[in-house]
Design a protein around this motif. Structure first.
Motif, short mmCIF file in Angstrom:
data_model
loop_
_atom_site.label_atom_id
_atom_site.label_comp_id
_atom_site.label_asym_id
_atom_site.label_seq_id
_atom_site.Cartn_x
_atom_site.Cartn_y
_atom_site.Cartn_z
N THR A 266 0.51 3.45 -13.85
CA THR A 266 0.25 2.06 -13.52
C THR A 266 0.56 1.20 -14.75
O THR A 266 0.63 1.73 -15.87
CB THR A 266 -1.22 1.85 -13.11
OG1 THR A 266 -2.06 2.14 -14.25
CG2 THR A 266 -1.60 2.74 -11.95
N ASP B 285 -3.00 5.82 -10.21
CA ASP B 285 -3.67 5.29 -9.02
C ASP B 285 -3.28 3.83 -8.78
O ASP B 285 -4.02 2.89 -9.10
CB ASP B 285 -5.18 5.42 -9.18
CG ASP B 285 -5.90 5.36 -7.85
OD1 ASP B 285 -5.21 5.32 -6.81
OD2 ASP B 285 -7.15 5.35 -7.85
N TRP B 286 -2.11 3.63 -8.18
CA TRP B 286 -1.60 2.28 -7.91
C TRP B 286 -2.36 1.65 -6.75
O TRP B 286 -2.56 2.28 -5.71
CB TRP B 286 -0.12 2.34 -7.54
CG TRP B 286 0.78 2.57 -8.71
CD1 TRP B 286 1.04 3.75 -9.33
CD2 TRP B 286 1.57 1.58 -9.39
NE1 TRP B 286 1.92 3.57 -10.36
CE2 TRP B 286 2.28 2.25 -10.42
CE3 TRP B 286 1.75 0.21 -9.23
CZ2 TRP B 286 3.14 1.59 -11.28
CZ3 TRP B 286 2.61 -0.45 -10.08
CH2 TRP B 286 3.28 0.23 -11.10
N GLY B 287 -2.73 0.40 -6.90
CA GLY B 287 -3.37 -0.34 -5.82
C GLY B 287 -2.37 -1.28 -5.16
O GLY B 287 -1.39 -1.70 -5.77
N TYR C 39 0.84 -1.21 0.00
CA TYR C 39 0.00 0.00 0.00
C TYR C 39 0.87 1.26 0.00
O TYR C 39 0.64 2.19 -0.77
CB TYR C 39 -0.91 -0.01 1.22
CG TYR C 39 -1.68 1.29 1.42
CD1 TYR C 39 -2.81 1.57 0.66
CD2 TYR C 39 -1.25 2.24 2.35
CE1 TYR C 39 -3.50 2.76 0.82
CE2 TYR C 39 -1.94 3.43 2.52
CZ TYR C 39 -3.07 3.68 1.76
OH TYR C 39 -3.74 4.87 1.91
N THR D 244 -2.78 -4.34 -4.38
CA THR D 244 -2.80 -5.66 -5.03
C THR D 244 -1.88 -5.68 -6.25
O THR D 244 -1.16 -6.66 -6.48
CB THR D 244 -4.23 -6.03 -5.45
OG1 THR D 244 -5.07 -6.04 -4.29
CG2 THR D 244 -4.26 -7.39 -6.12
N THR D 245 -1.90 -4.61 -7.03
CA THR D 245 -1.03 -4.53 -8.21
C THR D 245 0.43 -4.61 -7.81
O THR D 245 1.23 -5.34 -8.42
CB THR D 245 -1.28 -3.21 -8.97
OG1 THR D 245 -2.65 -3.14 -9.36
CG2 THR D 245 -0.40 -3.11 -10.21
#
Length: 353
Positions: free
Chosen positions: A28, A51-53, A15, A55-56
């Motif tokens: 991303t 907008d990096w998550g 995160y 999970t990625t």
């Protein structure tokens, strides 16, 4: 990609890594492919391309393609008539080694996996506890959880008055496990002094250090090696027995000696046992391989620890790089003094007495 792994090794959670990449306006993966190769144009949110998550980030860190390997058969279709796919167990994946130039070395990849496995809860100041995931209870094996004490500004830092205790004892009560209490300051000073001591010996008395670690490893290996070999042989024999049993079951079912329902029930039980045997054999083989490479690991540990001879304070990256776990025992009273045993297991060489 290399930056993502570097941030993970430094102790940042997926995160947090995603937040840092977003702050630096890093596209991303899908946004990059859309911009450079016009792919995923219909699914990329053009308003938020950075907008990096979490999970990625985690998927990237766990992908062995960055080691130069190709991994396939992660998913499959139960039938060609059905569109949905199901996840294949990791032990059934097909891995082909060294198919291309690696982006990340094995050690960095292993360190990143170690870091992302640990759940991190930041303090109110946004900092992470440097011992998160490292301290273990000697009795039940669970982690030691941190509790604040004193000033909130200093409780999580070197000068704080926080403490650690067995998480099971803290959450479920002393009937399940004893407390294994140790203060933050005590564990900090013990680990720091131990690293400094080994770093000094590694630099000033290298031959003595190598001989000491080799002697300890040999005595540990003899017991571990013998036990692992015996268990492996026993499991191999049981595996052969299960194959024979299943063939006999099939014949009995074909000849009508047992019903179809009996065959399915018995076969299912033996299939489950075979899967468990396979997993245990895999772990044993890994243990035996680790024992064989112990001498080489001593050299790798020497190279690592020598860098910290003049170290003055502990950080999360230093702990992740040098230590696998720290086992904390219950304190005892000896001649009126509080004595507490702490076992520090270093990467590559394990426990150094």
């Amino acid at each position: 990609m290399q930056r993502i792994f570097r941030l993970a090794v430094e102790g940042h959670s997926p995160y947090k890594i995603g937040r840092l990449l977003k702050a630096d306006c890093i596209l991303t993966p899908r946004a990059y492919l859309a911009e450079q190769h016009q792919r995923y144009l219909k699914v990329v949110n053009t308003k938020y391309p950075y907008d990096w998550g979490a999970t990625t980030v985690k998927v990237i860190l766990q992908n062995k393609v960055h080691l130069g390997h190709m991994v396939s058969h992660k998913t499959t279709k139960p039938s060609f008539k059905r569109k949905e796919t199901v996840t294949v167990p990791e032990e059934e994946w097909i891995e082909v080694l060294h198919t291309h130039e690696p982006l990340i070395d094995e050690e960095t990849f292993a360190l990143a996996q170690k870091v992302i496995r640990v759940k991190k809860r930041p303090t109110k100041e946004g900092k992470h506890q440097i011992f998160a995931g490292l301290l273990k209870c000697s009795t039940c094996g669970q982690g030691l959880s941190f509790a604040r004490g004193g000033s909130s500004k200093t409780a999580g830092g070197k000068g704080g008055r926080g403490s650690f205790a067995c998480n099971q004892s803290r959450t479920r009560g002393k009937a399940y496990c004893s407390f294994h209490y140790i203060s933050y300051m005590d564990i900090y000073e013990i680990v720091l002094a131990d690293i400094q001591r080994h770093a000094w010996i590694a630099r000033e008395q290298e031959s003595t250090f190598v001989e000491m670690v080799a002697t300890m490893s040999q005595s540990q290996q003899k017991k571990q090696w013998g036990t692992a070999i015996k268990e492996r042989d026993k499991l191999v024999r049981r595996g052969s027995e299960l194959q024979t049993i299943q063939r006999k079951l099939y014949e009995d079912n074909a000849l009508g000696k047992i019903t179809d329902e009996q065959y399915v029930a018995l076969s299912r039980d033996f299939t489950v046992e075979q899967a468990q045997l396979k997993e245990r054999l895999k772990l044993l083989e890994e243990q035996l391989q680790q024992a064989e490479s112990k001498r080489e690991n001593t050299t790798r540990f020497l190279e690592l620890v020598r860098e910290y001879t003049d170290m003055k304070e502990l950080t999360k990256p230093i702990l992740n790089e040098l230590i696998d776990k720290v086992v904390v025992y219950d304190a005892e009273k000896v001649d009126g003094k509080r004595i507490q045993r702490i076992d520090i297991y270093y990467r590559f060489v394990g426990l150094i007495s």
